[in-house]
Each structure stands twice: as structure tokens, then as C-alpha cells.
Motif scaffolding. Structure first.
Motif, PDB file in Angstrom:
ATOM      1  N   HIS A  52      88.396  73.148  74.998  1.00  0.00           N
ATOM      2  CA  HIS A  52      89.308  72.399  74.120  1.00  0.00           C
ATOM      3  C   HIS A  52      90.366  71.684  74.946  1.00  0.00           C
ATOM      4  CE1 HIS A  52      87.662  74.392  70.521  1.00  0.00           C
ATOM      5  NE2 HIS A  52      87.651  75.501  71.259  1.00  0.00           N
ATOM      6  N   ASN A  53      90.787  70.544  74.430  1.00  0.00           N
ATOM      7  CA  ASN A  53      91.875  69.768  75.038  1.00  0.00           C
ATOM      8  C   ASN A  53      91.558  69.386  76.484  1.00  0.00           C
ATOM      9  OD1 ASN A  53      94.411  68.471  74.953  1.00  0.00           O
ATOM     10  ND2 ASN A  53      95.466  70.245  75.798  1.00  0.00           N
ATOM     11  N   MET A  54      90.291  69.102  76.744  1.00  0.00           N
ATOM     12  CA  MET A  54      89.865  68.657  78.075  1.00  0.00           C
ATOM     13  C   MET A  54      89.201  67.291  77.925  1.00  0.00           C
ATOM     14  SD  MET A  54      88.475  72.090  79.969  1.00  0.00           S
ATOM     15  CE  MET A  54      89.583  73.494  80.231  1.00  0.00           C
ATOM     16  N   PRO A  55      89.822  66.248  78.427  1.00  0.00           N
ATOM     17  CA  PRO A  55      89.318  64.889  78.191  1.00  0.00           C
ATOM     18  C   PRO A  55      87.956  64.595  78.806  1.00  0.00           C
ATOM     19  CG  PRO A  55      91.621  64.855  78.917  1.00  0.00           C
ATOM     20  CD  PRO A  55      91.119  66.241  79.127  1.00  0.00           C
ATOM     21  N   PHE A  56      87.445  65.501  79.642  1.00  0.00           N
ATOM     22  CA  PHE A  56      86.137  65.262  80.264  1.00  0.00           C
ATOM     23  C   PHE A  56      85.032  66.137  79.680  1.00  0.00           C
ATOM     24  CE2 PHE A  56      88.334  68.499  82.677  1.00  0.00           C
ATOM     25  CZ  PHE A  56      87.367  69.443  82.968  1.00  0.00           C
ATOM     26  N   ILE A  57      85.323  66.893  78.622  1.00  0.00           N
ATOM     27  CA  ILE A  57      84.326  67.756  77.992  1.00  0.00           C
ATOM     28  C   ILE A  57      84.325  67.497  76.487  1.00  0.00           C
ATOM     29  CG2 ILE A  57      83.638  70.125  77.498  1.00  0.00           C
ATOM     30  CD1 ILE A  57      84.788  70.951  80.155  1.00  0.00           C
ATOM     31  N   ALA A  58      83.135  67.170  75.937  1.00  0.00           N
ATOM     32  CA  ALA A  58      83.047  66.778  74.529  1.00  0.00           C
ATOM     33  C   ALA A  58      82.516  67.881  73.619  1.00  0.00           C
ATOM     34  CB  ALA A  58      82.151  65.542  74.397  1.00  0.00           C
ATOM     35  N   THR A 244      82.128  63.895  92.502  1.00  0.00           N
ATOM     36  CA  THR A 244      82.574  63.893  91.105  1.00  0.00           C
ATOM     37  C   THR A 244      82.979  65.299  90.676  1.00  0.00           C
ATOM     38  OG1 THR A 244      81.312  61.947  90.396  1.00  0.00           O
ATOM     39  CG2 THR A 244      81.778  63.607  88.720  1.00  0.00           C
ATOM     40  N   LEU A 245      82.143  66.283  90.969  1.00  0.00           N
ATOM     41  CA  LEU A 245      82.465  67.680  90.659  1.00  0.00           C
ATOM     42  C   LEU A 245      83.729  68.113  91.382  1.00  0.00           C
ATOM     43  CD1 LEU A 245      81.710  70.524  89.526  1.00  0.00           C
ATOM     44  CD2 LEU A 245      80.334  70.837  91.611  1.00  0.00           C
ATOM     45  N   GLN A 246      83.867  67.749  92.629  1.00  0.00           N
ATOM     46  CA  GLN A 246      85.052  68.118  93.399  1.00  0.00           C
ATOM     47  C   GLN A 246      86.311  67.499  92.803  1.00  0.00           C
ATOM     48  OE1 GLN A 246      83.508  66.612  97.067  1.00  0.00           O
ATOM     49  NE2 GLN A 246      82.749  68.599  97.765  1.00  0.00           N
ATOM     50  N   GLN A 247      86.223  66.251  92.394  1.00  0.00           N
ATOM     51  CA  GLN A 247      87.381  65.612  91.763  1.00  0.00           C
ATOM     52  C   GLN A 247      87.714  66.262  90.420  1.00  0.00           C
ATOM     53  OE1 GLN A 247      87.581  61.052  92.190  1.00  0.00           O
ATOM     54  NE2 GLN A 247      85.423  61.530  92.633  1.00  0.00           N
ATOM     55  N   GLN A 248      86.692  66.691  89.686  1.00  0.00           N
ATOM     56  CA  GLN A 248      86.937  67.367  88.402  1.00  0.00           C
ATOM     57  C   GLN A 248      87.782  68.614  88.615  1.00  0.00           C
ATOM     58  OE1 GLN A 248      83.414  68.792  86.151  1.00  0.00           O
ATOM     59  NE2 GLN A 248      84.610  70.662  85.882  1.00  0.00           N
ATOM     60  N   GLU A 257      94.851  65.195  83.461  1.00  0.00           N
ATOM     61  CA  GLU A 257      93.893  65.053  82.374  1.00  0.00           C
ATOM     62  C   GLU A 257      93.219  63.684  82.461  1.00  0.00           C
ATOM     63  OE1 GLU A 257      95.912  65.726  78.713  1.00  0.00           O
ATOM     64  OE2 GLU A 257      96.301  67.846  79.116  1.00  0.00           O
ATOM     65  N   SER A 258      91.914  63.690  82.692  1.00  0.00           N
ATOM     66  CA  SER A 258      91.189  62.433  82.789  1.00  0.00           C
ATOM     67  C   SER A 258      89.705  62.688  82.594  1.00  0.00           C
ATOM     68  CB  SER A 258      91.428  61.779  84.153  1.00  0.00           C
ATOM     69  OG  SER A 258      90.913  62.593  85.189  1.00  0.00           O
ATOM     70  N   PRO A 259      88.940  61.663  82.194  1.00  0.00           N
ATOM     71  CA  PRO A 259      87.483  61.812  82.093  1.00  0.00           C
ATOM     72  C   PRO A 259      86.868  62.099  83.452  1.00  0.00           C
ATOM     73  CG  PRO A 259      88.249  59.850  80.926  1.00  0.00           C
ATOM     74  CD  PRO A 259      89.403  60.352  81.741  1.00  0.00           C
ATOM     75  N   LEU A 260      85.581  62.422  83.440  1.00  0.00           N
ATOM     76  CA  LEU A 260      84.877  62.741  84.675  1.00  0.00           C
ATOM     77  C   LEU A 260      84.815  61.495  85.565  1.00  0.00           C
ATOM     78  CD1 LEU A 260      83.398  65.360  85.659  1.00  0.00           C
ATOM     79  CD2 LEU A 260      81.270  64.221  85.025  1.00  0.00           C
ATOM     80  N   PRO A 261      85.333  61.576  86.783  1.00  0.00           N
ATOM     81  CA  PRO A 261      85.462  60.373  87.613  1.00  0.00           C
ATOM     82  C   PRO A 261      84.170  60.017  88.343  1.00  0.00           C
ATOM     83  CG  PRO A 261      86.391  62.240  88.760  1.00  0.00           C
ATOM     84  CD  PRO A 261      85.953  62.758  87.414  1.00  0.00           C
ATOM     85  N   ILE A 316      77.365  65.370  87.193  1.00  0.00           N
ATOM     86  CA  ILE A 316      77.064  64.148  87.932  1.00  0.00           C
ATOM     87  C   ILE A 316      77.453  62.954  87.063  1.00  0.00           C
ATOM     88  CG2 ILE A 316      75.223  62.739  88.957  1.00  0.00           C
ATOM     89  CD1 ILE A 316      73.755  65.359  89.602  1.00  0.00           C
ATOM     90  N   TYR A 317      78.118  61.991  87.649  1.00  0.00           N
ATOM     91  CA  TYR A 317      78.676  60.865  86.891  1.00  0.00           C
ATOM     92  C   TYR A 317      77.590  60.001  86.263  1.00  0.00           C
ATOM     93  CZ  TYR A 317      81.318  56.580  85.940  1.00  0.00           C
ATOM     94  OH  TYR A 317      81.873  55.477  85.335  1.00  0.00           O
ATOM     95  N   ASP A 318      76.603  59.634  87.034  1.00  0.00           N
ATOM     96  CA  ASP A 318      75.555  58.737  86.540  1.00  0.00           C
ATOM     97  C   ASP A 318      74.463  59.544  85.836  1.00  0.00           C
ATOM     98  OD1 ASP A 318      74.229  55.859  86.861  1.00  0.00           O
ATOM     99  OD2 ASP A 318      72.683  57.360  87.302  1.00  0.00           O
ATOM    100  N   HIS A 319      74.127  59.165  84.607  1.00  0.00           N
ATOM    101  CA  HIS A 319      73.196  59.960  83.814  1.00  0.00           C
ATOM    102  C   HIS A 319      71.807  59.996  84.442  1.00  0.00           C
ATOM    103  CE1 HIS A 319      71.561  62.033  80.391  1.00  0.00           C
ATOM    104  NE2 HIS A 319      70.705  61.052  80.133  1.00  0.00           N
ATOM    105  N   GLU A 320      71.325  58.881  84.946  1.00  0.00           N
ATOM    106  CA  GLU A 320      69.998  58.859  85.551  1.00  0.00           C
ATOM    107  C   GLU A 320      69.945  59.731  86.807  1.00  0.00           C
ATOM    108  OE1 GLU A 320      67.296  57.577  84.170  1.00  0.00           O
ATOM    109  OE2 GLU A 320      68.578  57.037  82.470  1.00  0.00           O
TER     110      GLU A 320
END
Length: 337
Positions: A52-58, A244-248, A257-261, A316-320
Motif C-alpha cells: 500500500h501507498n507505494m507508487p511503483f506497486i499496483a 532498476t531493482l537497485q534503484q527501487q 516515492e516514485s514509479p519503477l525507474p 525489470i523495467y522493460d516488459h519484453e
């Protein structure tokens, strides 16, 4: 070591990440895409986590998202990794998962944690109290009795409809010894969060196995271990994606608080020496690299933990690129058989 890897089952823990420049709706589309893809690859289960209240987790409305994923897949087990039980009434969880099991019979798992899955202020907004989860065993007893009234000495006037008498596997989740010991004492399966608590992994698994008492749910211990895996065509590409994981985690340390970079070329331009050391300890069990590198490290991890199942986490940032990472891991397991 190859023998340990050949016997292990593979599963997925998805945080339904919201990446920079995208929305929660995009995250949900990617979650379903990942579930459908990993089902084709032969993964055993697909779990979603309550935060909850985490801008990078839906995945805050975890039960709703489980229903969405289960409706869009056919065979893979779908569940929670986990539902944070002290955030909810046990009756509500029994009804939610009773509904899910009724809609998707034989495919629903209920993994339970006792942490809030958020900061203390948000936890209060959820719970309307300062409860820190100390009553988790009592809440668990109440929840299990809604599914199986024979577990309670009282004749309950309140029933979970749907829920009562449904066979929904309950797992305990943990990052320390508390849930490990409780799961063992109750004869329940146990899942350990090695992906963010690597130092406690082996002691917790040992405690679980030593504490285990056979039950009608399990005759022997069954342990699943979460592990960050980021696989790519080369070691260099994988380490780039892993930034990306390290920045998270760096953002969590800094309370940013920010989306996954997106990934970056050089983390040394971002973190301090202290932050780097802290993250390397917290992410110490992460497996990052090419297929050959990941295979070697997975074999070692499976041998050390003797896990029955590995639950792969890939932020991982890129879905593919994310889909490809899960594909590489599936190839490794298939080739080891």
C-alpha cells in the motif's frame, strides 16, 4: 547440485510494477501478460503481493487482481504472496478467497504475512489501530476456522459464505523466524522472502523444518523461497537491467516515492558507498547474469536451501525483457531434468 535444481518447481511473484511513464492500468495488462506467458512456460503458481501507498506497486487490492489473473489463465495456480492478515478482518479474507476458490476451483492459494506491507502511517489508515501484528496467531486461527469449523472448539454463529468447507491451501510467509516456526508447528507450507532478507534464509528454513509437525495439510515440510532473478543474453545486459531493482531499493532507503525507474549504465553515479553496501547486503541472494551464470547460481541456491519450490521475482523495467528473463529461467530448469 544439478539434481537439486532438476527437482525444484518454479513459480512467480509479481508485484505488478508501475514503471516510470506508465499507469496502473498498464501494470495490470503486463501482469496478465506475464501470467499467461509463464503458464505456457510451465511455471507452477503465480502470486501477487499486498502493498500500500507505494507508487511503483499496483497490487494493493490483491484479491481483485488475483481474480483478474485467474480469469485470464487456465491452469497455473494463482494466489497471494501475500495477504497481510492484520490489515483485514479474517472473515473478509475467508469470504474473498472462498469466492475466488468457488470461481476457480483447485487453483487458488492463500499466502499470509503479518507485516503491514507499507509504512506505519498507512498501516494505521488500513487498520484504524496501532496493532503491529502481534495477534497474528489468533487471527490465523480465526481465519482457518472459517474454512474448517472443526478447527474451532466453538460453534460459530458467523460463517464464511462462500468459504466454509473449501480446501484452500494456506501458506505462511516470512522474512524471519517467527512465521517459520509457526508454520512448522501448524504443519503448513512456508515461503521465505530471501529476495529481500537473504541473511535470514537458511536459519529460518532450518527452524521451519525442525519445528515441523505433520498435519492433515502436510505430512512433511514444504518450503518455497523467493529469489530475485534477472537473466539476459549476457552478464553485462543483465547487470544493466538489474539497476532498476537497485534503484527501487535505493528509493526505499531514501524514502523517495516514485514509479519503477528505467535502468542506468552506472549506479556508482547514484548511490553512496554506504548505500551500495546496504543494498548489496539486502539484495545479496539476487541472481543476475547470462543463462550460464544464472544456471550456476541457481544450482548453488537450490542446493543450499533445499527448497521444494523457487518463487522468482524479476523487477525489470522493460516488459519484453522481463518476459525473456522468465523464459531463460524456465529453459534452465527444463534442461536440468
Amino acid at each position: 547440485m544439478t539434481d537439486s535444481l532438476s527437482k525444484v518447481k518454479l513459480s512467480v511473484l509479481d508485484l505488478s510494477p508501475i514503471v516510470a511513464g506508465a499507469t496502473a492500468a498498464d501494470a495490470f495488462k503486463n501482469t496478465l501478460s506475464l501470467a499467461q506467458y509463464t503458464e505456457k512456460l510451465g511455471y507452477n503458481r503465480f502470486w501477487l503481493a499486498e502493498h500500500h501507498n507505494m507508487p511503483f506497486i499496483a497490487s494493493s487490492a490483491t484479491s481483485v487482481l488475483i481474480g483478474h489473473v485467474a480469469a485470464g489463465t487456465e491452469r497455473i495456480r494463482v494466489g497471494s504472496g501475500g495477504i497481510m492478515l492484520p490489515n483485514h478482518s479474517p472473515l473478509i479474507i475467508a469470504e474473498h478467497f472462498g469466492t475466488l476458490e468457488s470461481l476457480f476451483p483447485g487453483r487458488i492459494d492463500l499466502g499470509l504475512g503479518r507485516a503491514p506491507g507499507t509504512d506505519q502511517r498507512t498501516a494505521y489508515a488500513l487498520r484504524r489501530s496501532r496493532n503491529n501484528g502481534q495477534d497474528f496467531p489468533e487471527l490465523l486461527d480465526e481465519l482457518r476456522a472459517y474454512f474448517d469449523p472443526s478447527l474451532s472448539e466453538d460453534s460459530r454463529p458467523v460463517k464464511a459464505v462462500p468459504g466454509e468447507n473449501l480446501n484452500i491451501p494456506i501458506w505462511l510467509l516470512g522474512s524471519s523466524g517467527f512465521s517459520a516456526q509457526l508454520a512448522g508447528q501448524l504443519g503448513l507450507p512456508f515461503s521465505f522472502a530471501s529476495h529481500f532478507s537473504p541473511d535470514n534464509t537458511l536459519p529460518a528454513l532450518d527452524l521451519y523444518r525442525r519445528s515441523f509437525t505433520p498435519s492433515k495439510d502436510l505430512s512433511a515440510p514444504y518450503a518455497m523461497v523467493g529469489v530475485n532473478v534477472i537473466a539476459a543474453e549476457t552478464d553485462e545486459r543483465a547487470h544493466y537491467l538489474a539497476s532498476t531493482l537497485q534503484q527501487q531499493f535505493l528509493n526505499l532507503i531514501r524514502n523517495t516515492e516514485s514509479p519503477l525507474p528505467p535502468p542506468v549504465e552506472n549506479m556508482d553515479e547514484i548511490w553512496s558507498d554506504y548505500e551500495k553496501a546496504a543494498l548489496q547486503q539486502q539484495l545479496g541472494s539476487s541472481i543476475i547474469g547470462s543463462k550460464e551464470t544464472v544456471k550456476e547460481k541457481l544450482q548453488q541456491f537450490a542446493e543450499e536451501t533445499q527448497a521444494d519450490e523457487l518463487m522468482v521475482v524479476s523487477q525489470i523495467y522493460d516488459h519484453e525483457e522481463r518476459l525473456r528473463s522468465f523464459e531463460i529461467v524456465a529453459e534452465i530448469i527444463e534442461e536440468s531434468k
